[in-house]
Design a protein around this motif. Structure first.
Motif, PDB file in Angstrom:
ATOM      1  N   UNK A   1       0.871  -1.185   0.000  1.00 14.39           N
ATOM      2  CA  UNK A   1       0.000   0.000   0.000  1.00 14.39           C
ATOM      3  C   UNK A   1       0.914   1.243   0.000  1.00 14.39           C
ATOM      4  N   UNK A   2       1.326   1.720  -1.154  1.00 13.31           N
ATOM      5  CA  UNK A   2       2.305   2.812  -1.234  1.00 13.31           C
ATOM      6  C   UNK A   2       1.909   4.071  -0.467  1.00 13.31           C
ATOM      7  N   UNK A   3       0.617   4.283  -0.278  1.00 12.30           N
ATOM      8  CA  UNK A   3       0.161   5.491   0.422  1.00 12.30           C
ATOM      9  C   UNK A   3       0.275   5.373   1.938  1.00 12.30           C
ATOM     10  N   UNK A   4       0.611   4.187   2.425  1.00 16.73           N
ATOM     11  CA  UNK A   4       0.647   3.940   3.873  1.00 16.73           C
ATOM     12  C   UNK A   4       2.097   3.976   4.362  1.00 16.73           C
ATOM     13  N   UNK A   5       2.310   4.473   5.564  1.00 13.01           N
ATOM     14  CA  UNK A   5       3.642   4.579   6.184  1.00 13.01           C
ATOM     15  C   UNK A   5       4.567   5.497   5.391  1.00 13.01           C
ATOM     16  N   UNK A   6       4.018   6.422   4.612  1.00 13.92           N
ATOM     17  CA  UNK A   6       4.857   7.296   3.786  1.00 13.92           C
ATOM     18  C   UNK A   6       5.787   8.134   4.655  1.00 13.92           C
ATOM     19  N   UNK A   7       5.215   8.844   5.638  1.00 14.47           N
ATOM     20  CA  UNK A   7       6.047   9.718   6.481  1.00 14.47           C
ATOM     21  C   UNK A   7       7.023   8.905   7.314  1.00 14.47           C
ATOM     22  N   UNK A   8       6.591   7.746   7.769  1.00 13.08           N
ATOM     23  CA  UNK A   8       7.476   6.894   8.563  1.00 13.08           C
ATOM     24  C   UNK A   8       8.699   6.491   7.750  1.00 13.08           C
TER      25      UNK A   8
END
Length: 318
Positions: A222-229
């Motif tokens: 899910x490329x949109x998830x954990x982006x900032x992390x």
């Protein structure tokens, strides 16, 4: 009476598993315990507690996701709701009724969770950090940990957990549930007591490596998830140290250290603003600042495994 069954997963949890199963007695009518190759007598403990026992095939890599799926598959007939709980946790007595009530009254909620707390938060700074991690705002959320109550219909429709995800498999599952149109909701209620039993720096390091692996693997799905992390891990765990080495001079080193210092202070102030005692906040901020390095190790571990087409083996910290 609402039809709820529990699925417990574990591996060499010892006394923690005894406490977990005892907390479920007289709370749910059916308990399935799924064991991932324990050698400490966990299987006998579970049988003596009256749980249905599932032993995972040792020839296939263990994951928490695989274990939870196996527990759900073993439930026959399927209950309306399933409470998943890790073997190092104890259920709070009132939680099952409160979670089931929320799912019964709100038909658009697919997953409901509550608050997890550490049993011994003051035993170590690592336990204390973990305890603070568990306390997140109530309401609709993006994801929750592995302790959750799920509609069986939702679990089946979304095909359960991804058995190949070794860390943050709960985030990945919740993301698919939300994409399928269901709400993931946290009640402002005590749900489970957890025993992290994290007393050594090495344990904390391994746990942070596992977290970084989860950032990378779930982010790949899910490329949109954990982006900032992932961005923080790259910046603080790799780019800044590389810059300090490339421009090796007292000024470049001081500049990089200054960036880390600012991050440390900002993190500590954020913890204090969130309600953590100042002394604990300043201590825990050290670990949160340092965590980007083992997180980066975990991230690289995932990409190395993909490159070599090797198994996604679990990363244990205890």
């Amino acid at each position: 009476m609402t039809d709820v069954a529990a699925v417990v997963i574990g591996r060499n949890e010892g006394a923690r598993l005894v406490a977990c199963l005892a907390s479920l007695k007289d709370v749910v009518p059916r308990v399935v315990y799924v064991d991932s190759g324990s050698t400490d007598g966990s299987l006998q403990v579970a049988r003596e507690a009256g749980a249905q026992v599932v032993e995972l095939d040792l020839s296939i890599p263990f994951t928490a996701a695989r274990a939870r799926n196996a527990g759900f598959d073993a439930l026959d007939p399927k209950p309306e709701f399933v409470q998943f709980i890790d073997g190092d946790c104890m259920i709070e007595p009132a939680w099952i009724a409160k979670g089931a009530q929320a799912l019964t009254e709100h038909k658009d909620i697919g997953i409901v969770t509550g608050w997890r707390s550490e049993i011994y938060p003051d035993a170590s700074v690592y336990n204390g950090l973990t305890d603070f991690e568990w306390h997140r705002p109530a309401g609709d959320i993006e994801a929750c940990g592995g302790d959750m109550m799920v509609r069986s219909a939702v679990f089946e429709a979304t095909k359960g957990f991804n058995p190949h995800v070794i860390a943050a498999e709960d985030d990945e599952f919740c993301t698919r549930v939300r994409k399928a149109g269901w709400r993931v909701h946290r009640l402002p209620e005590a749900m489970t007591l957890h025993d992290a039993d994290m007393m050594r720096f090495g344990q904390w390091w391994q746990r942070a490596v596992r977290t970084g692996h989860g950032f990378a693997q779930v982010g790949a799905i899910h490329p949109e998830y954990f982006v900032r992390a992932r961005q923080r891990v790259w910046v603080y765990g790799a780019i800044l140290p590389i810059l300090a080495v490339i421009f090796l001079s007292p000024w470049s080193v001081l500049a990089v250290l200054g960036v880390y210092a600012v991050s440390y202070i900002r993190t500590a102030r954020g913890l204090i603003a969130a309600g953590l005692a100042p002394r604990k906040a300043w201590h825990q901020s050290i670990l949160l600042t340092l965590s980007k390095f083992p997180n980066f190790v975990g991230l690289l571990t995932y990409h190395w495994r993909v490159l070599r087409n090797s198994d996604m083996a679990i990363i244990e910290y205890k």
